[in-house]
Design a protein around this motif. Structure first.
Motif, PDB file in Angstrom:
ATOM      1  N   ALA A 236     -60.651  10.634  13.684  1.00 17.74           N
ATOM      2  CA  ALA A 236     -59.187  10.644  13.750  1.00 17.74           C
ATOM      3  C   ALA A 236     -58.706  11.160  15.103  1.00 17.74           C
ATOM      4  CB  ALA A 236     -58.609  11.497  12.622  1.00 17.74           C
ATOM      5  N   ASN A 237     -59.449  12.065  15.689  1.00 19.56           N
ATOM      6  CA  ASN A 237     -59.068  12.648  16.984  1.00 19.56           C
ATOM      7  C   ASN A 237     -59.674  11.923  18.180  1.00 19.56           C
ATOM      8  OD1 ASN A 237     -57.455  14.734  15.886  1.00 19.56           O
ATOM      9  ND2 ASN A 237     -59.286  15.916  15.418  1.00 19.56           N
ATOM     10  N   ASN A 238     -60.605  11.005  17.925  1.00 18.66           N
ATOM     11  CA  ASN A 238     -61.298  10.283  19.007  1.00 18.66           C
ATOM     12  C   ASN A 238     -61.492   8.824  18.624  1.00 18.66           C
ATOM     13  OD1 ASN A 238     -62.215  12.690  20.810  1.00 18.66           O
ATOM     14  ND2 ASN A 238     -62.788  13.265  18.730  1.00 18.66           N
ATOM     15  N   ILE A 239     -60.428   8.141  18.290  1.00 19.31           N
ATOM     16  CA  ILE A 239     -60.521   6.773  17.766  1.00 19.31           C
ATOM     17  C   ILE A 239     -61.212   5.823  18.731  1.00 19.31           C
ATOM     18  CG2 ILE A 239     -58.287   5.914  18.581  1.00 19.31           C
ATOM     19  CD1 ILE A 239     -59.735   5.393  15.051  1.00 19.31           C
ATOM     20  N   ASP A 240     -61.163   6.121  20.008  1.00 23.31           N
ATOM     21  CA  ASP A 240     -61.758   5.238  21.017  1.00 23.31           C
ATOM     22  C   ASP A 240     -63.269   5.068  20.858  1.00 23.31           C
ATOM     23  OD1 ASP A 240     -61.500   8.029  21.814  1.00 23.31           O
ATOM     24  OD2 ASP A 240     -62.546   7.436  23.650  1.00 23.31           O
ATOM     25  N   VAL A 241     -63.942   6.004  20.176  1.00 24.21           N
ATOM     26  CA  VAL A 241     -65.396   5.857  20.010  1.00 24.21           C
ATOM     27  C   VAL A 241     -65.751   4.638  19.167  1.00 24.21           C
ATOM     28  CG1 VAL A 241     -65.847   8.329  20.314  1.00 24.21           C
ATOM     29  CG2 VAL A 241     -65.608   7.398  18.008  1.00 24.21           C
ATOM     30  N   LEU A 242     -64.798   4.145  18.381  1.00 27.59           N
ATOM     31  CA  LEU A 242     -65.058   2.933  17.597  1.00 27.59           C
ATOM     32  C   LEU A 242     -65.270   1.712  18.488  1.00 27.59           C
ATOM     33  CD1 LEU A 242     -62.501   3.098  14.631  1.00 27.59           C
ATOM     34  CD2 LEU A 242     -64.977   3.363  14.513  1.00 27.59           C
ATOM     35  N   PHE A 243     -64.729   1.774  19.696  1.00 29.25           N
ATOM     36  CA  PHE A 243     -64.717   0.597  20.547  1.00 29.25           C
ATOM     37  C   PHE A 243     -65.553   0.762  21.812  1.00 29.25           C
ATOM     38  CE2 PHE A 243     -60.643   1.142  18.345  1.00 29.25           C
ATOM     39  CZ  PHE A 243     -60.753   0.105  17.437  1.00 29.25           C
ATOM     40  N   THR A 244     -66.397   1.783  21.874  1.00 32.09           N
ATOM     41  CA  THR A 244     -67.174   2.004  23.097  1.00 32.09           C
ATOM     42  C   THR A 244     -68.215   0.915  23.327  1.00 32.09           C
ATOM     43  OG1 THR A 244     -68.621   3.524  21.902  1.00 32.09           O
ATOM     44  CG2 THR A 244     -66.843   4.499  23.197  1.00 32.09           C
ATOM     45  N   GLU A 245     -68.827   0.413  22.266  1.00 29.34           N
ATOM     46  CA  GLU A 245     -69.846  -0.619  22.435  1.00 29.34           C
ATOM     47  C   GLU A 245     -69.262  -2.021  22.445  1.00 29.34           C
ATOM     48  OE1 GLU A 245     -73.291  -0.281  19.957  1.00 29.34           O
ATOM     49  OE2 GLU A 245     -73.351   1.888  20.169  1.00 29.34           O
ATOM     50  N   ASP A 246     -68.202  -2.242  21.684  1.00 29.83           N
ATOM     51  CA  ASP A 246     -67.598  -3.571  21.583  1.00 29.83           C
ATOM     52  C   ASP A 246     -66.082  -3.417  21.623  1.00 29.83           C
ATOM     53  OD1 ASP A 246     -66.720  -6.125  20.996  1.00 29.83           O
ATOM     54  OD2 ASP A 246     -67.871  -6.332  19.149  1.00 29.83           O
ATOM     55  N   GLN A 247     -65.499  -3.759  22.771  1.00 29.62           N
ATOM     56  CA  GLN A 247     -64.056  -3.614  22.959  1.00 29.62           C
ATOM     57  C   GLN A 247     -63.245  -4.542  22.058  1.00 29.62           C
ATOM     58  OE1 GLN A 247     -62.371  -1.351  24.922  1.00 29.62           O
ATOM     59  NE2 GLN A 247     -64.371  -0.410  25.123  1.00 29.62           N
ATOM     60  N   ASN A 248     -63.886  -5.548  21.489  1.00 30.96           N
ATOM     61  CA  ASN A 248     -63.181  -6.506  20.639  1.00 30.96           C
ATOM     62  C   ASN A 248     -63.423  -6.273  19.151  1.00 30.96           C
ATOM     63  OD1 ASN A 248     -62.061  -7.980  22.834  1.00 30.96           O
ATOM     64  ND2 ASN A 248     -64.097  -8.844  23.196  1.00 30.96           N
ATOM     65  N   GLN A 249     -64.044  -5.167  18.818  1.00 27.96           N
ATOM     66  CA  GLN A 249     -64.366  -4.851  17.423  1.00 27.96           C
ATOM     67  C   GLN A 249     -63.095  -4.784  16.575  1.00 27.96           C
ATOM     68  OE1 GLN A 249     -67.607  -4.338  16.315  1.00 27.96           O
ATOM     69  NE2 GLN A 249     -66.782  -4.259  14.258  1.00 27.96           N
ATOM     70  N   HIS A 250     -63.141  -5.374  15.391  1.00 32.18           N
ATOM     71  CA  HIS A 250     -62.029  -5.324  14.445  1.00 32.18           C
ATOM     72  C   HIS A 250     -62.541  -4.761  13.123  1.00 32.18           C
ATOM     73  CE1 HIS A 250     -59.929  -7.791  17.311  1.00 32.18           C
ATOM     74  NE2 HIS A 250     -58.844  -7.754  16.555  1.00 32.18           N
ATOM     75  N   TYR A 251     -61.646  -4.117  12.408  1.00 29.63           N
ATOM     76  CA  TYR A 251     -61.994  -3.508  11.131  1.00 29.63           C
ATOM     77  C   TYR A 251     -61.040  -3.995  10.056  1.00 29.63           C
ATOM     78  CZ  TYR A 251     -64.903  -0.471  13.908  1.00 29.63           C
ATOM     79  OH  TYR A 251     -65.853   0.004  14.774  1.00 29.63           O
ATOM     80  N   LEU A 252     -61.578  -4.197   8.878  1.00 24.85           N
ATOM     81  CA  LEU A 252     -60.798  -4.609   7.726  1.00 24.85           C
ATOM     82  C   LEU A 252     -60.858  -3.480   6.707  1.00 24.85           C
ATOM     83  CD1 LEU A 252     -59.261  -6.897   6.283  1.00 24.85           C
ATOM     84  CD2 LEU A 252     -61.464  -7.675   5.405  1.00 24.85           C
ATOM     85  N   PHE A 253     -59.700  -2.967   6.324  1.00 21.87           N
ATOM     86  CA  PHE A 253     -59.622  -1.869   5.365  1.00 21.87           C
ATOM     87  C   PHE A 253     -59.056  -2.399   4.057  1.00 21.87           C
ATOM     88  CE2 PHE A 253     -59.074   0.021   9.595  1.00 21.87           C
ATOM     89  CZ  PHE A 253     -60.099   0.959   9.588  1.00 21.87           C
ATOM     90  N   ALA A 254     -59.791  -2.149   2.976  1.00 22.42           N
ATOM     91  CA  ALA A 254     -59.340  -2.600   1.658  1.00 22.42           C
ATOM     92  C   ALA A 254     -59.849  -1.624   0.601  1.00 22.42           C
ATOM     93  CB  ALA A 254     -59.872  -3.995   1.371  1.00 22.42           C
ATOM     94  N   GLY A 255     -59.081  -1.482  -0.451  1.00 21.30           N
ATOM     95  CA  GLY A 255     -59.533  -0.708  -1.599  1.00 21.30           C
ATOM     96  C   GLY A 255     -59.352   0.785  -1.491  1.00 21.30           C
ATOM     97  N   PHE A 256     -58.505   1.250  -0.610  1.00 19.53           N
ATOM     98  CA  PHE A 256     -58.292   2.681  -0.461  1.00 19.53           C
ATOM     99  C   PHE A 256     -57.184   3.157  -1.390  1.00 19.53           C
ATOM    100  CE2 PHE A 256     -60.522   1.732   3.386  1.00 19.53           C
ATOM    101  CZ  PHE A 256     -61.248   2.869   3.654  1.00 19.53           C
TER     102      PHE A 256
END
Length: 169
Positions: free
Chosen positions: A107-127
């Motif tokens: 939550a405090n470092n969201i950019d780490v999700l995209f360090t390897e793939d700048q085009n990465q997308h996430y799908l959130f469902a069922g929360f």
């Protein structure tokens, strides 16, 4: 085991607790630590407030009226923030973290999700009933155009904003 060792170290043998007794309440403590991180709470302030509440519960007792068990209990409340911080330090040193810490970090470092793939997308469902850190993660990925949220809700609720469930959804 790590938390037990930290407890023993911080306690300096004042209240030698056998490992089996420690195992009775350690999972609760770890769960509480996890929740504090998931909800992005100010750890030191929470422990300070909890300690103040405990002080208020015993305010009417004189020092002479305090049983050894009560004194030990209050000393334990003083130990909690040290336990939390030392555990986080040990986990970090060993390149590990618990789930709550992982959510807090992301939550405090969201950019780490995209360090390897700048085009990465996430799908959130069922929360449902998400913590503050989970909501922050979803919100940030959505705002970055990298997260898509799917809500599966009955049209009876979704189309009726005055219904409590519909307003929530």
């Amino acid at each position: 085991v790590m938390l037990f060792e930290i407890h023993q170290q911080l306690d300096n043998g004042k209240h030698a607790i056998p490992f089996d007794e420690f195992l009775e309440w350690a999972p609760i403590l770890l769960s509480d630590f996890d929740e504090l991180d998931r909800y992005l709470l100010n750890i030191d302030q929470v422990f300070k407030d909890l300690r103040n509440i405990k002080d208020l519960e015993y305010w009417h007792l004189e020092e002479a009226d305090m049983t050894p068990a009560r004194k030990r209990f209050l000393e334990f409340w003083d130990l909690l923030p040290k336990l939390y911080h030392k555990l986080q330090e040990k986990l970090k040193d060993s390149n590990r973290m618990n789930a709550g810490s992982a959510y807090k970090y992301l939550a405090n470092n969201i950019d780490v999700l995209f360090t390897e793939d700048q085009n990465q997308h996430y799908l959130f469902a069922g929360f449902n009933a998400m913590s503050k850190s989970e909501m922050d993660i979803l919100r940030q990925t959505y705002r970055l155009g990298r997260g898509h949220i799917i809500i599966d809700g009955d049209s009876f609720y979704m189309d009726n904003q005055s219904h409590e469930a519909g307003m929530f959804l």
